[in-house]
Design a protein around this motif. Structure first.
Motif, PDB file in Angstrom:
ATOM      1  N   THR A  16     -40.487  76.247 202.977  1.00  0.00           N
ATOM      2  CA  THR A  16     -39.830  75.082 203.571  1.00  0.00           C
ATOM      3  C   THR A  16     -40.793  74.085 204.206  1.00  0.00           C
ATOM      4  OG1 THR A  16     -39.494  76.226 205.684  1.00  0.00           O
ATOM      5  CG2 THR A  16     -37.732  76.396 204.022  1.00  0.00           C
ATOM      6  N   LYS A  17     -42.070  74.436 204.311  1.00  0.00           N
ATOM      7  CA  LYS A  17     -43.043  73.490 204.862  1.00  0.00           C
ATOM      8  C   LYS A  17     -44.449  73.860 204.389  1.00  0.00           C
ATOM      9  CE  LYS A  17     -42.983  76.024 209.264  1.00  0.00           C
ATOM     10  NZ  LYS A  17     -42.717  75.920 210.717  1.00  0.00           N
ATOM     11  N   GLY A  18     -45.370  72.921 204.594  1.00  0.00           N
ATOM     12  CA  GLY A  18     -46.764  73.175 204.263  1.00  0.00           C
ATOM     13  C   GLY A  18     -47.000  73.453 202.793  1.00  0.00           C
ATOM     14  N   ILE A  19     -47.874  74.415 202.516  1.00  0.00           N
ATOM     15  CA  ILE A  19     -48.220  74.768 201.138  1.00  0.00           C
ATOM     16  C   ILE A  19     -46.997  75.246 200.377  1.00  0.00           C
ATOM     17  CG2 ILE A  19     -49.561  76.362 199.700  1.00  0.00           C
ATOM     18  CD1 ILE A  19     -51.690  76.381 201.906  1.00  0.00           C
ATOM     19  N   ARG A  39     -37.558  81.640 208.102  1.00  0.00           N
ATOM     20  CA  ARG A  39     -36.723  82.182 209.172  1.00  0.00           C
ATOM     21  C   ARG A  39     -35.544  81.271 209.474  1.00  0.00           C
ATOM     22  NH1 ARG A  39     -40.811  84.852 213.694  1.00  0.00           N
ATOM     23  NH2 ARG A  39     -41.906  86.264 212.267  1.00  0.00           N
ATOM     24  N   THR A  40     -35.774  79.963 209.414  1.00  0.00           N
ATOM     25  CA  THR A  40     -34.700  79.012 209.704  1.00  0.00           C
ATOM     26  C   THR A  40     -34.594  77.986 208.584  1.00  0.00           C
ATOM     27  OG1 THR A  40     -36.226  77.635 210.997  1.00  0.00           O
ATOM     28  CG2 THR A  40     -34.920  79.254 212.198  1.00  0.00           C
ATOM     29  N   GLU A  41     -33.390  77.545 208.323  1.00  0.00           N
ATOM     30  CA  GLU A  41     -33.154  76.573 207.253  1.00  0.00           C
ATOM     31  C   GLU A  41     -33.657  75.194 207.676  1.00  0.00           C
ATOM     32  OE1 GLU A  41     -29.585  75.259 204.177  1.00  0.00           O
ATOM     33  OE2 GLU A  41     -29.164  76.563 205.893  1.00  0.00           O
ATOM     34  N   PRO A  42     -34.340  74.481 206.777  1.00  0.00           N
ATOM     35  CA  PRO A  42     -34.838  73.150 207.127  1.00  0.00           C
ATOM     36  C   PRO A  42     -33.698  72.156 207.291  1.00  0.00           C
ATOM     37  CG  PRO A  42     -35.160  73.564 204.790  1.00  0.00           C
ATOM     38  CD  PRO A  42     -34.678  74.860 205.400  1.00  0.00           C
ATOM     39  N   LYS A  43     -33.919  71.148 208.120  1.00  0.00           N
ATOM     40  CA  LYS A  43     -32.893  70.116 208.327  1.00  0.00           C
ATOM     41  C   LYS A  43     -32.709  69.276 207.066  1.00  0.00           C
ATOM     42  CE  LYS A  43     -33.664  69.735 213.318  1.00  0.00           C
ATOM     43  NZ  LYS A  43     -34.085  68.846 214.438  1.00  0.00           N
ATOM     44  N   GLU A  44     -33.785  69.123 206.309  1.00  0.00           N
ATOM     45  CA  GLU A  44     -33.730  68.345 205.077  1.00  0.00           C
ATOM     46  C   GLU A  44     -34.178  69.206 203.903  1.00  0.00           C
ATOM     47  OE1 GLU A  44     -35.974  64.797 205.489  1.00  0.00           O
ATOM     48  OE2 GLU A  44     -34.792  64.014 207.151  1.00  0.00           O
ATOM     49  N   ASN A  45     -33.478  69.076 202.788  1.00  0.00           N
ATOM     50  CA  ASN A  45     -33.807  69.823 201.571  1.00  0.00           C
ATOM     51  C   ASN A  45     -33.539  68.907 200.377  1.00  0.00           C
ATOM     52  OD1 ASN A  45     -34.299  71.760 199.612  1.00  0.00           O
ATOM     53  ND2 ASN A  45     -32.487  72.987 200.064  1.00  0.00           N
ATOM     54  N   PRO A  46     -34.348  67.845 200.250  1.00  0.00           N
ATOM     55  CA  PRO A  46     -34.050  66.804 199.251  1.00  0.00           C
ATOM     56  C   PRO A  46     -34.038  67.295 197.816  1.00  0.00           C
ATOM     57  CG  PRO A  46     -36.261  66.539 200.144  1.00  0.00           C
ATOM     58  CD  PRO A  46     -35.583  67.558 200.994  1.00  0.00           C
ATOM     59  N   ASN A  47     -34.778  68.356 197.526  1.00  0.00           N
ATOM     60  CA  ASN A  47     -34.814  68.853 196.151  1.00  0.00           C
ATOM     61  C   ASN A  47     -33.772  69.935 195.887  1.00  0.00           C
ATOM     62  OD1 ASN A  47     -37.056  67.331 194.939  1.00  0.00           O
ATOM     63  ND2 ASN A  47     -38.276  68.311 196.521  1.00  0.00           N
ATOM     64  N   GLY A  48     -32.988  70.250 196.893  1.00  0.00           N
ATOM     65  CA  GLY A  48     -31.878  71.179 196.700  1.00  0.00           C
ATOM     66  C   GLY A  48     -32.285  72.602 196.396  1.00  0.00           C
ATOM     67  N   HIS A  49     -33.398  73.063 196.963  1.00  0.00           N
ATOM     68  CA  HIS A  49     -33.817  74.444 196.731  1.00  0.00           C
ATOM     69  C   HIS A  49     -32.787  75.409 197.324  1.00  0.00           C
ATOM     70  CE1 HIS A  49     -37.455  72.496 195.635  1.00  0.00           C
ATOM     71  NE2 HIS A  49     -37.949  72.360 196.855  1.00  0.00           N
ATOM     72  N   TYR A  50     -32.561  76.514 196.644  1.00  0.00           N
ATOM     73  CA  TYR A  50     -31.658  77.548 197.150  1.00  0.00           C
ATOM     74  C   TYR A  50     -32.361  78.249 198.309  1.00  0.00           C
ATOM     75  CZ  TYR A  50     -28.314  81.409 197.072  1.00  0.00           C
ATOM     76  OH  TYR A  50     -27.346  82.337 197.409  1.00  0.00           O
ATOM     77  N   PHE A  51     -31.718  78.279 199.465  1.00  0.00           N
ATOM     78  CA  PHE A  51     -32.365  78.792 200.670  1.00  0.00           C
ATOM     79  C   PHE A  51     -31.807  80.153 201.066  1.00  0.00           C
ATOM     80  CE2 PHE A  51     -32.431  79.362 205.296  1.00  0.00           C
ATOM     81  CZ  PHE A  51     -33.799  79.290 205.524  1.00  0.00           C
ATOM     82  N   ILE A  52     -32.732  81.066 201.438  1.00  0.00           N
ATOM     83  CA  ILE A  52     -32.358  82.363 201.997  1.00  0.00           C
ATOM     84  C   ILE A  52     -33.086  82.531 203.322  1.00  0.00           C
ATOM     85  CG2 ILE A  52     -32.375  84.866 201.688  1.00  0.00           C
ATOM     86  CD1 ILE A  52     -32.466  84.436 198.679  1.00  0.00           C
ATOM     87  N   ALA A  53     -32.332  82.692 204.400  1.00  0.00           N
ATOM     88  CA  ALA A  53     -32.934  82.935 205.710  1.00  0.00           C
ATOM     89  C   ALA A  53     -33.443  84.373 205.775  1.00  0.00           C
ATOM     90  CB  ALA A  53     -31.912  82.688 206.816  1.00  0.00           C
ATOM     91  N   SER A  54     -34.711  84.529 206.181  1.00  0.00           N
ATOM     92  CA  SER A  54     -35.270  85.874 206.200  1.00  0.00           C
ATOM     93  C   SER A  54     -36.514  85.935 207.078  1.00  0.00           C
ATOM     94  CB  SER A  54     -35.636  86.318 204.776  1.00  0.00           C
ATOM     95  OG  SER A  54     -36.116  87.639 204.782  1.00  0.00           O
ATOM     96  N   ASP A  55     -36.648  87.035 207.792  1.00  0.00           N
ATOM     97  CA  ASP A  55     -37.859  87.343 208.546  1.00  0.00           C
ATOM     98  C   ASP A  55     -38.615  88.417 207.772  1.00  0.00           C
ATOM     99  OD1 ASP A  55     -39.851  88.106 210.257  1.00  0.00           O
ATOM    100  OD2 ASP A  55     -38.544  88.597 211.947  1.00  0.00           O
ATOM    101  N   LEU A  56     -39.683  88.022 207.105  1.00  0.00           N
ATOM    102  CA  LEU A  56     -40.377  88.929 206.199  1.00  0.00           C
ATOM    103  C   LEU A  56     -41.155  90.032 206.908  1.00  0.00           C
ATOM    104  CD1 LEU A  56     -41.649  86.432 203.476  1.00  0.00           C
ATOM    105  CD2 LEU A  56     -39.711  87.988 203.354  1.00  0.00           C
ATOM    106  N   THR A  57     -41.280  89.941 208.219  1.00  0.00           N
ATOM    107  CA  THR A  57     -41.932  91.035 208.933  1.00  0.00           C
ATOM    108  C   THR A  57     -40.999  92.238 209.077  1.00  0.00           C
ATOM    109  OG1 THR A  57     -41.268  90.239 211.126  1.00  0.00           O
ATOM    110  CG2 THR A  57     -43.367  89.419 210.240  1.00  0.00           C
TER     111      THR A  57
END
Length: 257
Positions: A16-19, A39-57
């Motif tokens: 959702t950000k950076g690289i 961990r948190t859904e971005p406020k903007e998702n212009p390309n419509g990526h499918y989002f899954i909230a998750s803490d990978l730790t």
């Protein structure tokens, strides 16, 4: 690449950000159906990526991500394990607690192992798939006062990736590593600001200290899109004979060939 990735399902962790965002956006532009985690859904998702909230730790996160992807899309073609961060304080070994070491290894190494383990059976069944593990130049050039635990986790990731590539080559799955140097991301800028505070120096001086340590001949940070460009090539059919390689994208910082 003439839409050679059209219709492929791609997972980009930390997308959702950076690289990660640059990679997700680039793969989407090439025709991929892109799933991103954070961990948190971005406020903007212009390309419509499918989002899954998750803490990978958290160990259970990988199975839940895999289940949602396969339930929604029915397949997985590309995994970009991008989520990672240098979360520990600087100062060398004496400043690092067990918790610092465990957190860095959970996020930067074990999360990758878990994601791959959860989704690889599908790639093997398909007899096709590509995994890109995002590492760091600091795994080969650790900076003891800045990246000790982070570098060690990423060094383990490099070895794991080579072993995985050797295991999966005959099964139609390719595995490569991309190791960025210093990249202009919000996390890197935050790291430099924190370094300035902890060292009681100006932000510009902290940036110069980091660049002096890294020693990149190009003399600047990379843009996230410059990392995404290489990833897009490596996951494409144009790179179908490339596996088990660690690519440095560091402005020439690595002092050996």
């Amino acid at each position: 690449m003439d839409n050679s990735l059209k219709g492929r399902v791609a997972l980009v962790t930390g997308g959702t950000k950076g690289i990660g965002k640059a990679i997700a956006d680039r793969l989407s532009s090439e025709g991929c159906k892109v799933v991103v985690t954070a961990r948190t859904e971005p406020k903007e998702n212009p390309n419509g990526h499918y989002f899954i909230a998750s803490d990978l730790t958290q160990p259970e996160s990988a199975e839940s991500i895999a289940k949602e992807i396969l339930t929604t899309f029915g397949r997985i073609d590309i995994i970009v394990n991008n989520a990672g961060a240098n979360l520990s304080p600087g100062g060398g070994f004496s400043t690092l607690s067990d918790e610092h070491w465990i957190t860095d290894w959970q996020l930067n190494f074990l999360s990758v192992v878990r994601i791959n383990k959860a989704l690889l059976p599908v790639m093997i069944e398909q007899k096709s798939g590509v995994i890109i593990n995002i590492s760091t130049g600091a795994a080969k050039q650790p900076i003891w006062e800045m990246t000790m635990s982070y570098s060690s986790a990423k060094a383990a990731l490099n070895i794991y990736s080579k072993a995985l590539a050797n295991e999966l080559g005959a099964k139609g799955v390719r595995v490569n590593v991309v190791s960025p140097g210093v990249v202009k991301t919000p996390l890197m800028l935050e790291f430099i600001e924190n370094l300035a505070k902890s060292s009681n120096i100006k932000v510009d001086d902290a940036f110069k200290a980091v660049m002096d340590k890294v020693g990149a001949p190009l003399g600047r940070m990379a843009d996230p899109e410059e990392i995404a460009n290489l990833v897009a090539f490596l996951v494409s059919p144009e790179a179908k004979y490339i596996t088990g390689i660690n690519y440095s994208v560091d402005g020439g910082a690595l002092p050996v060939v």
